[in-house]
Design a protein around this motif. Structure first.
Motif, PDB file in Angstrom:
ATOM      1  N   LYS A 223       8.346   4.402   0.640  1.00 41.43           N
ATOM      2  CA  LYS A 223       6.697   4.885   1.064  1.00 41.43           C
ATOM      3  C   LYS A 223       6.750   4.280  -0.359  1.00 41.43           C
ATOM      4  O   LYS A 223       4.919   3.377  -0.350  1.00 41.43           O
ATOM      5  N   GLU A 224       6.608   3.944  -1.703  1.00 41.47           N
ATOM      6  CA  GLU A 224       6.325   3.354  -2.735  1.00 41.47           C
ATOM      7  C   GLU A 224       6.079   2.299  -2.510  1.00 41.47           C
ATOM      8  O   GLU A 224       5.195   1.897  -3.853  1.00 41.47           O
TER       9      GLU A 224
ATOM     10  N   TYR B  52       2.526   0.327  -2.046  1.00 47.54           N
ATOM     11  CA  TYR B  52       1.041  -0.555  -2.348  1.00 47.54           C
ATOM     12  C   TYR B  52       1.560  -1.451  -3.130  1.00 47.54           C
ATOM     13  O   TYR B  52       0.925  -2.469  -2.832  1.00 47.54           O
TER      14      TYR B  52
ATOM     15  N   LYS C 196      -4.237   2.884  -4.930  1.00 49.94           N
ATOM     16  CA  LYS C 196      -3.283   4.012  -4.850  1.00 49.94           C
ATOM     17  C   LYS C 196      -3.639   5.228  -5.051  1.00 49.94           C
ATOM     18  O   LYS C 196      -2.602   6.313  -4.753  1.00 49.94           O
ATOM     19  N   LYS C 197      -3.745   5.927  -6.640  1.00 50.74           N
ATOM     20  CA  LYS C 197      -4.041   7.468  -6.775  1.00 50.74           C
ATOM     21  C   LYS C 197      -5.184   8.828  -5.542  1.00 50.74           C
ATOM     22  O   LYS C 197      -4.471   9.244  -5.116  1.00 50.74           O
TER      23      LYS C 197
ATOM     24  N   GLU D 281      -3.684   8.414  -2.300  1.00 51.96           N
ATOM     25  CA  GLU D 281      -1.509   9.635  -3.154  1.00 51.96           C
ATOM     26  C   GLU D 281      -2.239  10.910  -2.860  1.00 51.96           C
ATOM     27  O   GLU D 281      -1.946  12.020  -2.399  1.00 51.96           O
ATOM     28  N   GLN D 282      -4.464  11.463  -2.955  1.00 57.09           N
ATOM     29  CA  GLN D 282      -4.533  12.238  -3.435  1.00 57.09           C
ATOM     30  C   GLN D 282      -4.766  13.072  -1.418  1.00 57.09           C
ATOM     31  O   GLN D 282      -4.870  14.364  -1.106  1.00 57.09           O
TER      32      GLN D 282
ATOM     33  N   PRO E 165      -1.507  12.383   1.473  1.00 54.12           N
ATOM     34  CA  PRO E 165       0.322  11.772   0.626  1.00 54.12           C
ATOM     35  C   PRO E 165       0.883  11.861   2.054  1.00 54.12           C
ATOM     36  O   PRO E 165       1.561  10.494   1.919  1.00 54.12           O
ATOM     37  N   GLU E 166       0.335  12.187   3.239  1.00 55.79           N
ATOM     38  CA  GLU E 166       1.995  11.981   4.309  1.00 55.79           C
ATOM     39  C   GLU E 166       1.755  10.989   5.017  1.00 55.79           C
ATOM     40  O   GLU E 166       2.004  10.280   5.615  1.00 55.79           O
TER      41      GLU E 166
ATOM     42  N   ILE F 225       0.587   7.896   4.139  1.00 55.99           N
ATOM     43  CA  ILE F 225       0.855   6.065   3.310  1.00 55.99           C
ATOM     44  C   ILE F 225       0.835   4.437   3.812  1.00 55.99           C
ATOM     45  O   ILE F 225       0.235   3.872   4.126  1.00 55.99           O
TER      46      ILE F 225
ATOM     47  N   TYR G 181     -12.156  11.831  -7.515  1.00 56.69           N
ATOM     48  CA  TYR G 181     -10.409  12.158  -7.281  1.00 56.69           C
ATOM     49  C   TYR G 181     -10.181  13.518  -9.199  1.00 56.69           C
ATOM     50  O   TYR G 181      -9.418  13.981  -9.029  1.00 56.69           O
TER      51      TYR G 181
END
Lengths: 126, 93, 496
Positions: free
Chosen positions: C28-29, C32, C99-100, C103-104, C107-108, C110, C356
Motif C-alpha cells: 500500500k505504501e 504514494y 499523504k498524511k 492516512e488520517q 486509512p483503509e 489508500i 489535521y
C-alpha cells in the motif's frame, strides 16, 4: 404543416421524454426516483442522437458483400450515418457508469440513514 | 417549489423545441450531419480499415481515442464503487 | 519524445492509474511515490509542451494518424498549454500534500483513493488538451465521476452532498451533450477548428443558438456559476481535505477554460458579443456571484465553508472577465486562472493542515494558532492578502486587469463591484487573522495558559507544498508582467 410535423415529431417526442426525466431529477424527493429520472433523461438524449443518424433509404452501416468485391462503388446515401451510433456507444457507457456510481452513493446513504427520502436524510444530517 | 421546477422544465423544453424548428427533417439524406464528415466513414471504410462494419471502424479506428476514454470511464466507475462500498475486513466502525 | 509530449501529458497519469491498484495490492505504501512519479512526469511533459508552443507555435497532434475532422486531434495553443501547466503543477502539489491527510482520513482505502485521484487529474488534463467537442465530453465525465466518488468518501453528510452533485453534474453533462448534438445536427462536425470555420454561415440558425445556450448552461453548472452553484458548498466542504484542495482550484478553472474555448474558439467572438449578446448578461451574473459569494462567506463560522463561498465569488471573477469580452478583461481572466488556482490550493491545503492538527475548522477555536502553527498561519496571511488584492502578491494583478477591463467596457458598476468585493474579502480574512493572532485581552486568567502553547506545526509533507505554493503566490505577482508578455497576450483570442 403536416409535412413539417411529420419531419420533426420524433425530435419532439425525445424532448418530451428528456423533460420528463429532467422533472424527476429536480422535482422528486426520493433518491431512487431521481436516479430513474436521470436515466430517462440520458436515454432520451441517446435516442435523439441516434435519430440524427437516420437516412431515408439507408440501411444498416455494414457493407454488404464486402469481401471479394473490392472494386464496388459504395454510395454514402445507401447507408445510415455511423458516427452518431459510435458516439452513443460511448455515451451509453458513460450513462451506465454514472448510474453505477450514483447507486453506490445511494447504498452508502441508505446504510447510514436507513431511508431514501431526501427530507428525512437532510433532517438526520442536521 | 413544485411549480418552480415545472416552470424550469417547461422553459427548457420550449427552448429545445424552438431549436428543432430549423433542423433538417428526420431521415433527410441531404442534412449536414450526413454530408460533412460521415461519407468518408461509409465509402472508405473497406479501403482504409478493412472492416465492413462502419460502426466498428469508427469506434476502433477513426475515433478510437473516444473508446479509450470510454474504457477509462468504466474503470473509474468500478474503482469508485470499490472505494465507496468496500468494508474493512475486521468488523466495522 | 518531444513530439509525443502532448499526448503523454494525459496518457502517463492514465497508464499509471491502471497500474496503481496492482501496486496497492502488493504494498500500500508504494502508491504514494507512484502517483508522485506519474504527476512529476506529466508536469515535465506539460512544461516541455508549453516551451514548444512558445518556440514553435500551436501544436496539432492527430491521434491514430487520422486527419481532423475525421479523427480526433489534440490542439495545444498558448491558452491550453498554459492551463495544462497549471493543472499538472497544482495536482502534483496536492499529491505531495495528500499523504498524511489521506492516512488520517481514509486509512483503509489508500489504494483506491489514489487510483481515482489520478483518474481525476487525467480527466482534467484530457479536457484541456483536446480539440474535439465529444472527446471533451468523455473526459469531462471521467473527471466528474472521479469527483463524485472522491467527495462521497468525506465526512458525515458527504454521500448526500455527493449525490446532489451527481444529479446536478449529470444535468450539466447532458446539457453539454445536447448542445454538441445540436451543433452536430447543424454542421456535421465535432472538431472545434472545423466547427469554427463552418459555423459563421449558420449564426442565424435557431439550432445553433439553442446549441450555444445549452453548451454554456452545461458548463456553467459544472463551474458552479452563481444561480447554478447549489451543489458546490456542501460537496467541497464535506470532501476529504486533499480532495477539496484538488477539486476546488481545478474543476472551476478547467470549466472556465472550456467556457472560453466555446465562446471564443468554437464560436467567433462577435457571435457571443453581437449576434447572440450573452456577454453582458454573463458579466452581470458574474457580479452577482462575486457579491453573493463574499456575503455568504461573511455569514460562515466554519473556515472551510467560508473558503467554499469565496470560491463561488472567485468563479464570478473568472466569468466577469469573459463577460467583459475585451483584451484587458480576458487577460485578467486568464491570469486569474493561474493566480486563483494557486490561492485556492494554498487556502484549502492550509485548512486541511489545521484540521489535521487541531481537528476543528471553527474560526472561533483558532486562538493562539499562530503559536501552534506559525508557518501555516504565516502562509495563510500572505495568501489572504493576495485574495484581498494587496499589490506585491499575485491576486492584485488579475484584479487590476479585470478592473481595467471593466473601465474599458465603461461598466463602472462592475468596477465598483470588484472594489467592493476586495473590501469584503479584507473583512473576511482579517476576521480569521484576528482570531488566530490577537491574544484575548479580557481573559486574564487564561493569559498564563496561552504562553505554554507548544509549537505543533503541520508535518513536512504538508508544510512543503503549502510554503512553496505561498512562495508561488508572491513570486507570480512579481513576474506577472513577464507571464503576460510571453504567454497570456498570445492566449487571448486574436481579434481582441
Amino acid at each position: 404543416m403536416i409535412d413539417f410535423i411529420v419531419s420533426k415529431y420524433n425530435y419532439w417526442i425525445y424532448i418530451i421524454l428528456m423533460m420528463i426525466g429532467f422533472y424527476a431529477m429536480i422535482g422528486k424527493r426520493n433518491l431512487i426516483k431521481k436516479i430513474i429520472g436521470m436515466n430517462i433523461f440520458q436515454t432520451a438524449v441517446i435516442l435523439f442522437y441516434v435519430s440524427i443518424g437516420c437516412k431515408k433509404g439507408g440501411t444498416l452501416p455494414i457493407l454488404e458483400h464486402a469481401h471479394g468485391h473490392a472494386g464496388q462503388v459504395i454510395q454514402a446515401s445507401s447507408y445510415i450515418n455511423p458516427l452518431p451510433h459510435v458516439l452513443m456507444l460511448t455515451a451509453i457507457v458513460v450513462m451506465v457508469s454514472t448510474l453505477g456510481v450514483a447507486i453506490a452513493i445511494v447504498i452508502m446513504i441508505y446504510l447510514k440513514y436507513n431511508t431514501l427520502e431526501e427530507d428525512e436524510i437532510l433532517k438526520a444530517i442536521k | 417549489m413544485r411549480i418552480l421546477n415545472l416552470i424550469v422544465v417547461v422553459i427548457t423544453g420550449a427552448i429545445l423545441i424552438y431549436g428543432t424548428m430549423d433542423m433538417p427533417g428526420w431521415g433527410n439524406p441531404g442534412s449536414p450531419a450526413s454530408l460533412h464528415v460521415s461519407p468518408r466513414y461509409i465509402t472508405k471504410t473497406l479501403e482504409e480499415t478493412a472492416t465492413p462494419n462502419m460502426v466498428t471502424s469508427v469506434l476502433a479506428d477513426y475515433r478510437a481515442y473516444d473508446t479509450l476514454g470510454e474504457t477509462v470511464v468504466i474503470f473509474t466507475a468500478g474503482m469508485a464503487c470499490i472505494l465507496l462500498l468496500r468494508k474493512r475486513r475486521n468488523g466495522h466502525d | 519524445m518531444i513530439e509525443q509530449a502532448p499526448v503523454l501529458i494525459v496518457v502517463i497519469p492514465l497508464i499509471f492509474a491502471f497500474i496503481t491498484p496492482l501496486i496497492g495490492w502488493g504494498k500500500k505504501e508504494l502508491c504514494y511515490p507512484w502517483i508522485i512519479l506519474a504527476l512529476t512526469l506529466s508536469t515535465f511533459c506539460s512544461v516541455i509542451t508549453l516551451l514548444t508552443v512558445i518556440n514553435t507555435g500551436v501544436i496539432h497532434y492527430h491521434l491514430g494518424g487520422w486527419l481532423p475532422p475525421w479523427g480526433i486531434e489534440y490542439v495545444v495553443d498558448y491558452l491550453s498549454a498554459f492551463v495544462l501547466v497549471i493543472v499538472s503543477f497544482i495536482s502534483l502539489t496536492v499529491a505531495v500534500y495528500s499523504k498524511k491527510s489521506v492516512e488520517q482520513e481514509l486509512p483503509e482505502k489508500i489504494t483506491y483513493f489514489y487510483t481515482i485521484f489520478l483518474l481525476q487529474i487525467t480527466g482534467f488534463l484530457g479536457i484541456v488538451v483536446t480539440g474535439d467537442l465529444f472527446n471533451l465530453f468523455v473526459f469531462l465525465e471521467i473527471a466528474s465521476l472521479a469527483g463524485y466518488a472522491l467527495i462521497a468518501v468525506g465526512e458525515e453528510g458527504a454521500p448526500m452532498a455527493s449525490f446532489r452533485y451527481v444529479i446536478m453534474g449529470t444535468i450539466g453533462a447532458s446539457f453539454y451533450l445536447l448542445g454538441v448534438g445540436y451543433l452536430y445536427m447543424a454542421t456535421g462536425s465535432l472538431n472545434m477548428a472545423d466547427l469554427a470555420s463552418l459555423l459563421p454561415d449558420l449564426y442565424g440558425s435557431r439550432v445553433v443558438l439553442v446549441a450555444f445556450t445549452f453548451l454554456i448552461v452545461g458548463v456553467a453548472i459544472k463551474m458552479a456559476l452563481f444561480p447554478l452553484h447549489g451543489w458546490l458548498p456542501d460537496a467541497y466542504e464535506k470532501a476529504p481535505s486533499s480532495v477539496s484542495a484538488l477539486l476546488a482550484p481545478l474543476m472551476t478553472k478547467v470549466a472556465a477554460y472550456v467556457m472560453i474555448r466555446i465562446m471564443f474558439t468554437v464560436f467567433r467572438p462577435y457571435f457571443s458579443i453581437e449576434v447572440f449578446p450573452i456577454t453582458t448578461t454573463l458579466s452581470w451574473i458574474a457580479a452577482a456571484a462575486i457579491l453573493y459569494g463574499a456575503l455568504m462567506a461573511l455569514a460562515q463560522t466554519d473556515l472551510k465553508k467560508m473558503l467554499v463561498y469565496i470560491l463561488i465569488s472567485e468563479v464570478g471573477y473568472l466569468v466577469l472577465g469573459i463577460g467583459l469580452a475585451n483584451k484587458n478583461g480576458l487577460t485578467g481572466t486568464i491570469l486569474h486562472i493561474l493566480n486563483d488556482a494557486f490561492m485556492m490550493v494554498a487556502l484549502f491545503m492550509i485548512v486541511g493542515a489545521i484540521v489535521y492538527r487541531c481537528g476543528t475548522r471553527e474560526i472561533s477555536q483558532f486562538r493562539n494558532l499562530h503559536r501552534k502553527m506559525p508557518f501555516t498561519m504565516a502562509a495563510f496571511v500572505i495568501v489572504g492578502l493576495s485574495v484581498v488584492g494587496i499589490p506585491p502578491t499575485c491576486g492584485f494583478f488579475s484584479k487590476w486587469y479585470l478592473i481595467l477591463g471593466a473601465i474599458d467596457a465603461s461598466q463602472w458598476v462592475l468596477a465598483g463591484v470588484l472594489m467592493l468585493s476586495s473590501l469584503l474579502n479584507a473583512i473576511l480574512f482579517f476576521r480569521v487573522i484576528e482570531y488566530a493572532y490577537i491574544e484575548p485581552r479580557n481573559e486574564h486568567d487564561s493569559g498564563g495558559e496561552s504562553l505554554v502553547v507548544t509549537s505543533e506545526e503541520a508535518p513536512l509533507s504538508m508544510l512543503i507544498p503549502i510554503i512553496s505554493v505561498t512562495a508561488g503566490v508572491v513570486l507570480l505577482g512579481l513576474v506577472s508582467g513577464r507571464i503576460i508578455s510571453t504567454v497570456i497576450q498570445f492566449a487571448v483570442p486574436a481579434c481582441f
